[in-house]
Design an enzyme around this catalytic site. Structure first.
Site, PDB file in Angstrom:
ATOM      1  N   LYS A 142       8.275  53.583  90.241  1.00 34.67           N
ATOM      2  CA  LYS A 142       8.976  54.543  89.387  1.00 34.67           C
ATOM      3  C   LYS A 142      10.482  54.493  89.613  1.00 34.67           C
ATOM      4  CE  LYS A 142       6.089  58.344  89.644  1.00 34.67           C
ATOM      5  NZ  LYS A 142       5.887  59.740  89.363  1.00 34.67           N
ATOM      6  N   LYS A 197      15.453  62.519 100.450  1.00 32.89           N
ATOM      7  CA  LYS A 197      14.151  62.361  99.781  1.00 32.89           C
ATOM      8  C   LYS A 197      14.015  60.929  99.253  1.00 32.89           C
ATOM      9  CE  LYS A 197      10.332  63.314  97.409  1.00 32.89           C
ATOM     10  NZ  LYS A 197      10.217  62.452  96.268  1.00 32.89           N
ATOM     11  N   VAL A 225      11.394  69.889  85.950  1.00 33.22           N
ATOM     12  CA  VAL A 225      11.177  69.125  84.717  1.00 33.22           C
ATOM     13  C   VAL A 225      11.479  67.651  84.973  1.00 33.22           C
ATOM     14  CG1 VAL A 225      11.781  71.144  83.322  1.00 33.22           C
ATOM     15  CG2 VAL A 225      13.521  69.388  83.758  1.00 33.22           C
ATOM     16  N   ARG A 230       6.862  43.974  95.240  1.00 31.57           N
ATOM     17  CA  ARG A 230       6.263  44.579  94.041  1.00 31.57           C
ATOM     18  C   ARG A 230       6.735  43.831  92.798  1.00 31.57           C
ATOM     19  NH1 ARG A 230       5.794  51.180  94.465  1.00 31.57           N
ATOM     20  NH2 ARG A 230       5.344  51.307  96.688  1.00 31.57           N
ATOM     21  N   ALA A 246       4.659  71.682  84.441  1.00 34.71           N
ATOM     22  CA  ALA A 246       3.700  70.576  84.445  1.00 34.71           C
ATOM     23  C   ALA A 246       3.083  70.549  85.847  1.00 34.71           C
ATOM     24  CB  ALA A 246       4.424  69.282  84.097  1.00 34.71           C
ATOM     25  N   SER A 260       8.493  66.528  98.585  1.00 37.00           N
ATOM     26  CA  SER A 260       7.558  65.420  98.740  1.00 37.00           C
ATOM     27  C   SER A 260       6.144  65.934  98.972  1.00 37.00           C
ATOM     28  CB  SER A 260       7.976  64.550  99.922  1.00 37.00           C
ATOM     29  OG  SER A 260       6.979  63.593 100.162  1.00 37.00           O
ATOM     30  N   GLY A 310       9.468  74.794  84.056  1.00 35.90           N
ATOM     31  CA  GLY A 310       8.890  73.446  84.034  1.00 35.90           C
ATOM     32  C   GLY A 310       7.554  73.548  84.736  1.00 35.90           C
ATOM     33  N   GLU A 360       8.594  54.904 102.522  1.00 34.88           N
ATOM     34  CA  GLU A 360       7.195  54.889 102.072  1.00 34.88           C
ATOM     35  C   GLU A 360       6.851  53.523 101.460  1.00 34.88           C
ATOM     36  OE1 GLU A 360       6.270  58.365  99.591  1.00 34.88           O
ATOM     37  OE2 GLU A 360       5.315  56.980  98.199  1.00 34.88           O
ATOM     38  N   ASN A 374      12.884  64.727  90.927  1.00 34.54           N
ATOM     39  CA  ASN A 374      13.328  63.524  91.632  1.00 34.54           C
ATOM     40  C   ASN A 374      14.646  63.036  91.070  1.00 34.54           C
ATOM     41  OD1 ASN A 374      11.713  62.886  93.768  1.00 34.54           O
ATOM     42  ND2 ASN A 374      10.198  61.801  92.519  1.00 34.54           N
ATOM     43  N   HIS A 382      13.311  58.673 102.111  1.00 31.58           N
ATOM     44  CA  HIS A 382      11.908  58.915 102.469  1.00 31.58           C
ATOM     45  C   HIS A 382      10.997  58.060 101.584  1.00 31.58           C
ATOM     46  CE1 HIS A 382       8.173  60.808 101.143  1.00 31.58           C
ATOM     47  NE2 HIS A 382       8.005  61.230 102.385  1.00 31.58           N
ATOM     48  N   ASN A 383      11.260  58.067 100.283  1.00 28.45           N
ATOM     49  CA  ASN A 383      10.435  57.269  99.375  1.00 28.45           C
ATOM     50  C   ASN A 383      10.596  55.780  99.655  1.00 28.45           C
ATOM     51  OD1 ASN A 383       9.993  59.759  98.197  1.00 28.45           O
ATOM     52  ND2 ASN A 383      10.048  58.955  96.120  1.00 28.45           N
TER      53      ASN A 383
HETATM   54  P1  NBP Z   1       7.102  65.717  84.395  1.00 31.19           P
HETATM   55  O1  NBP Z   1       8.076  64.876  85.088  1.00 31.19           O
HETATM   56  O2  NBP Z   1       5.966  65.059  83.688  1.00 31.19           O
HETATM   57  O3  NBP Z   1       7.904  66.623  83.344  1.00 31.19           O
HETATM   58  C1  NBP Z   1       7.224  67.488  82.457  1.00 31.19           C
HETATM   59  C2  NBP Z   1       7.939  68.810  82.376  1.00 31.19           C
HETATM   60  O4  NBP Z   1       9.285  68.643  81.922  1.00 31.19           O
HETATM   61  C3  NBP Z   1       7.275  69.734  81.383  1.00 31.19           C
HETATM   62  O5  NBP Z   1       7.325  71.040  81.880  1.00 31.19           O
HETATM   63  C4  NBP Z   1       8.162  69.555  80.152  1.00 31.19           C
HETATM   64  O6  NBP Z   1       8.098  70.639  79.270  1.00 31.19           O
HETATM   65  C5  NBP Z   1       9.502  69.509  80.808  1.00 31.19           C
HETATM   66  N1  NBP Z   1      10.580  69.045  79.943  1.00 31.19           N
HETATM   67  C6  NBP Z   1      10.851  67.808  79.447  1.00 31.19           C
HETATM   68 BR1  NBP Z   1       9.789  66.353  79.691  1.00 31.19          BR
HETATM   69  N2  NBP Z   1      11.959  67.738  78.717  1.00 31.19           N
HETATM   70  C7  NBP Z   1      12.444  68.992  78.703  1.00 31.19           C
HETATM   71  C8  NBP Z   1      13.581  69.583  78.117  1.00 31.19           C
HETATM   72  N3  NBP Z   1      14.454  68.860  77.423  1.00 31.19           N
HETATM   73  N4  NBP Z   1      13.765  70.908  78.291  1.00 31.19           N
HETATM   74  C9  NBP Z   1      12.910  71.633  78.995  1.00 31.19           C
HETATM   75  N5  NBP Z   1      11.813  71.135  79.615  1.00 31.19           N
HETATM   76  C10 NBP Z   1      11.582  69.821  79.465  1.00 31.19           C
HETATM   77  O7  NBP Z   1       6.514  66.842  85.392  1.00 31.19           O
HETATM   78  P2  NBP Z   1       5.970  66.699  86.885  1.00 31.19           P
HETATM   79  O8  NBP Z   1       5.102  65.493  87.056  1.00 31.19           O
HETATM   80  O9  NBP Z   1       5.406  68.030  87.206  1.00 31.19           O
HETATM   81  O10 NBP Z   1       7.277  66.471  87.761  1.00 31.19           O
HETATM   82  C11 NBP Z   1       8.366  67.377  87.750  1.00 31.19           C
HETATM   83  C12 NBP Z   1       9.490  66.812  88.568  1.00 31.19           C
HETATM   84  O11 NBP Z   1       9.054  66.667  89.908  1.00 31.19           O
HETATM   85  C13 NBP Z   1       9.951  65.430  88.133  1.00 31.19           C
HETATM   86  O12 NBP Z   1      11.334  65.322  88.315  1.00 31.19           O
HETATM   87  C14 NBP Z   1       9.251  64.500  89.089  1.00 31.19           C
HETATM   88  O13 NBP Z   1       9.933  63.283  89.264  1.00 31.19           O
HETATM   89  C15 NBP Z   1       9.243  65.335  90.342  1.00 31.19           C
HETATM   90  N6  NBP Z   1       8.204  65.012  91.307  1.00 31.19           N
HETATM   91  C16 NBP Z   1       6.962  64.691  90.906  1.00 31.19           C
HETATM   92  C17 NBP Z   1       5.979  64.401  91.840  1.00 31.19           C
HETATM   93  C18 NBP Z   1       4.610  64.055  91.416  1.00 31.19           C
HETATM   94  O14 NBP Z   1       3.806  63.708  92.281  1.00 31.19           O
HETATM   95  N7  NBP Z   1       4.265  64.166  90.126  1.00 31.19           N
HETATM   96  C19 NBP Z   1       6.272  64.466  93.191  1.00 31.19           C
HETATM   97  C20 NBP Z   1       7.529  64.841  93.583  1.00 31.19           C
HETATM   98  C21 NBP Z   1       8.488  65.120  92.628  1.00 31.19           C
HETATM   99  P3  NBP Z   1       7.007  70.639  78.058  1.00 31.19           P
HETATM  100  O15 NBP Z   1       5.751  71.147  78.672  1.00 31.19           O
HETATM  101  O16 NBP Z   1       7.607  71.566  77.075  1.00 31.19           O
HETATM  102  O17 NBP Z   1       6.907  69.229  77.560  1.00 31.19           O
END
Ligand code: NBP
Length: 472
Positions: free
Chosen positions: A260, A182, A74, A287, A11, A128, A9, A189, A102, A185-186
């Site tokens: 969220k 966690k 993911v 909110r 992203a 976090s 994963g 926040e 999350n 914590h949120n």
């Molecule tokens: P996203 O939450 O936007 O998820 C995108 C990722 O999930 C991509 O790698 C995508 O693959 C993969 N994915 C999906 Br959607 N469905 C899938 C499936 N069925 N099988 C395999 N892979 C799949 O990514 P993020 O913003 O990097 O966050 C990742 C996690 O971390 C989330 O749970 C998020 O809540 C948590 N989080 C985020 C933050 C933040 O600030 N963004 C902070 C703390 C925690 P693809 O590329 O093939 O579509």
């Protein structure tokens, strides 16, 4: 060569976490459902360390050193279940699947139990600090079995934020404890941001200070007991001018706060546990209120007060009210962790939570050191409000706090965070509460019984008959 750890994963979060491991000298296996993300990571950041890219889950798992450690980053929900299943199918007993997304802690409990049956470790891990934290050092809250933490912990501690040399990562407790903490914590926040927003609003409405003047106020506050990341960025946001219009940035942003869902989860869990997290709940509801433009438009005709505006002394009063309300919000959040620990058998070290929140995460603040010290002095502390340092701080603040709530009510500025925190404070310190009357009413209409102050047992009064009391 095999990898020390893997990330699937890639992203925003996963990619930065993988880079963080690589930058710390760990060999990182990387994989993503859509392979272009994997390629892009290696092309753009391959020089930061050693990455082992894989195009399939099988290849990814077989590139990991045993016991295998694979982090899933993911989207939370069904995608996480799908990826767990794919990984588990290729793994062997003793291997570890770490979910850094999350996830809801109940999902984590369910997943942990299912994988344990198959001999695999499942480590639900709260991470976090967003994008920046993932790359440069997040606050990490791993749950799961203590045995898994023995080999996994050092890797996580290595990439976590450090405060005074101490990593912001500790084994929180079994199964869903990490994701639970966690979540709280949120929630905290949310409460913290609501209190800051109320401070801004009240000072602006009451004293007519401009956003840039208020930025200076927050900058000043950040030098004292309120020093924190959130106060620091409040000054940044208030001081920012919209480039397109030249107006204060805060005035061109639509005033409807989004969410969220982790704040809502925190409140839902608190309701189930019976813990009054009024600060977090008011923040979630504030909110929600902001997000109803139709009702807000219809309510413009409602009459407001003619209260007189206060003087400049309000600035200092609001600073103290903010600090006092913040103590209450954090105390409530820690109460929720205590209650969940009892309900789910986690035994969370609350002082350790305050310690790992000091860096990497959004609520990082000097204040957390005081919470850590309070739990260190008394690990069984029934409420943070009773820690001598906080009791004293609240005593110092309370006159200001009461004036702020009274002023806000008088001039018609909503301060649900300040007001509910003060109500909680006054409720908790009361000798007798009107809950006695509530019990009487419950017994009257529903024969729900009551207990007495002077005798053991439950009692019922025959309200519709002879009004004599009988043991229930
Ligand atoms: P996203 O939450 O936007 O998820 C995108 C990722 O999930 C991509 O790698 C995508 O693959 C993969 N994915 C999906 Br959607 N469905 C899938 C499936 N069925 N099988 C395999 N892979 C799949 O990514 P993020 O913003 O990097 O966050 C990742 C996690 O971390 C989330 O749970 C998020 O809540 C948590 N989080 C985020 C933050 C933040 O600030 N963004 C902070 C703390 C925690 P693809 O590329 O093939 O579509």
């Amino acid at each position: 060569r095999t990898a020390d750890i893997g990330v699937t994963g890639l992203a925003t979060m996963g990619r930065n976490l993988a880079r963080n491991f690589a930058r710390h000298g760990h060999v990182v296996a990387v994989h993503n459902r859509t392979e272009s993300r994997t390629k892009q990571l290696v092309e753009e950041h391959g020089d930061e360390g050693v990455f082992i890219p894989s195009s399939s889950v099988e290849e990814f798992v077989s590139s990991l050193q045993r016991p295998r450690k694979a982090i899933i980053m993911v989207k939370a929900g069904p995608p996480t279940d799908a990826v767990i299943e794919e990984l588990a199918a290729c793994m062997e007993p003793g291997d570890m699947i770490i979910d850094g997304g999350n996830a809801h802690f109940q999902d984590t409990r369910r997943r942990e139990a299912a994988l344990r049956e198959r001999g695999l470790h499942f480590v639900g891990t709260g991470i976090s600090g967003g994008e920046e934290g993932a790359l440069n050092g997040p606050s990490i809250m791993p749950g799961g079995a203590a045995e898994a933490y023995e080999t996994l912990g050092p890797l996580l501690e290595d990439i976590a934020a450090k405060v005074d040399g101490t990593p912001c990562c500790v084994h929180v407790g079994p199964d869903g404890a990490g994701h639970f903490v966690k979540m709280v914590h949120n929630g905290i926040e949310y409460a913290d941001m609501q209190l800051i927003a109320e401070s801004y609003d009240l000072l602006r409405q009451a004293l007519g200070l401009s956003p840039s003047e208020l930025a200076d106020v927050f900058r000043e506050w950040n030098r004292g007991e309120l020093e924190s990341y959130l106060i620091e960025i409040t000054a940044e946001v208030l001081g920012h001018t919209d480039l397109a219009t030249g107006r204060p940035f805060v005035d061109v942003v639509l005033d409807q706060a989004e969410q969220k869902g982790t704040g809502r989860w925190t409140v839902q869990s608190a309701l189930e546990l019976g813990v009054p997290v009024t600060g977090i709940a008011e923040a979630v509801f504030a909110r929600a209120l902001s997000g109803h433009p139709d009702q807000r438009a219809a309510a413009r005709s409602l009459t407001g007060p003619n209260g007189a505006a206060p003087g400049a002394e309000l600035v200092d009063d609001v600073r103290r009210a903010l600090y006092a309300s913040k103590i209450v919000a954090y105390a409530q959040g820690f109460d929720q962790i205590t209650a969940a620990g009892e309900e789910y058998g986690w035994n969370v070290d609350r002082g350790a939570m305050a310690t790992i929140w000091r860096g990497g995460c959004i609520i990082r603040a000097r204040f957390l050191d005081r919470i850590r010290a309070a739990y260190e002095a008394d690990p069984a502390l029934p409420t943070l409000l009773a820690a001598p340092a906080f009791t004293a701080a609240l005593a110092d603040a309370q006159d200001s706090w009461r004036r702020v709530v009274a002023t806000a009510a008088t001039i018609g500025v909503p301060t649900p965070g300040f007001s509910s925190a003060l109500a909680y404070y006054d409720g908790l310190r009361r000798d007798r509460l009107p809950a006695a009357l509530v019990q009487g009413l419950r017994d009257f209409f529903g024969a729900h019984t009551y207990r007495r102050v002077d005798r053991e047992g439950a009692f019922h009064t025959d309200w519709s008959g002879d009004r004599r009391e009988r043991p229930a």
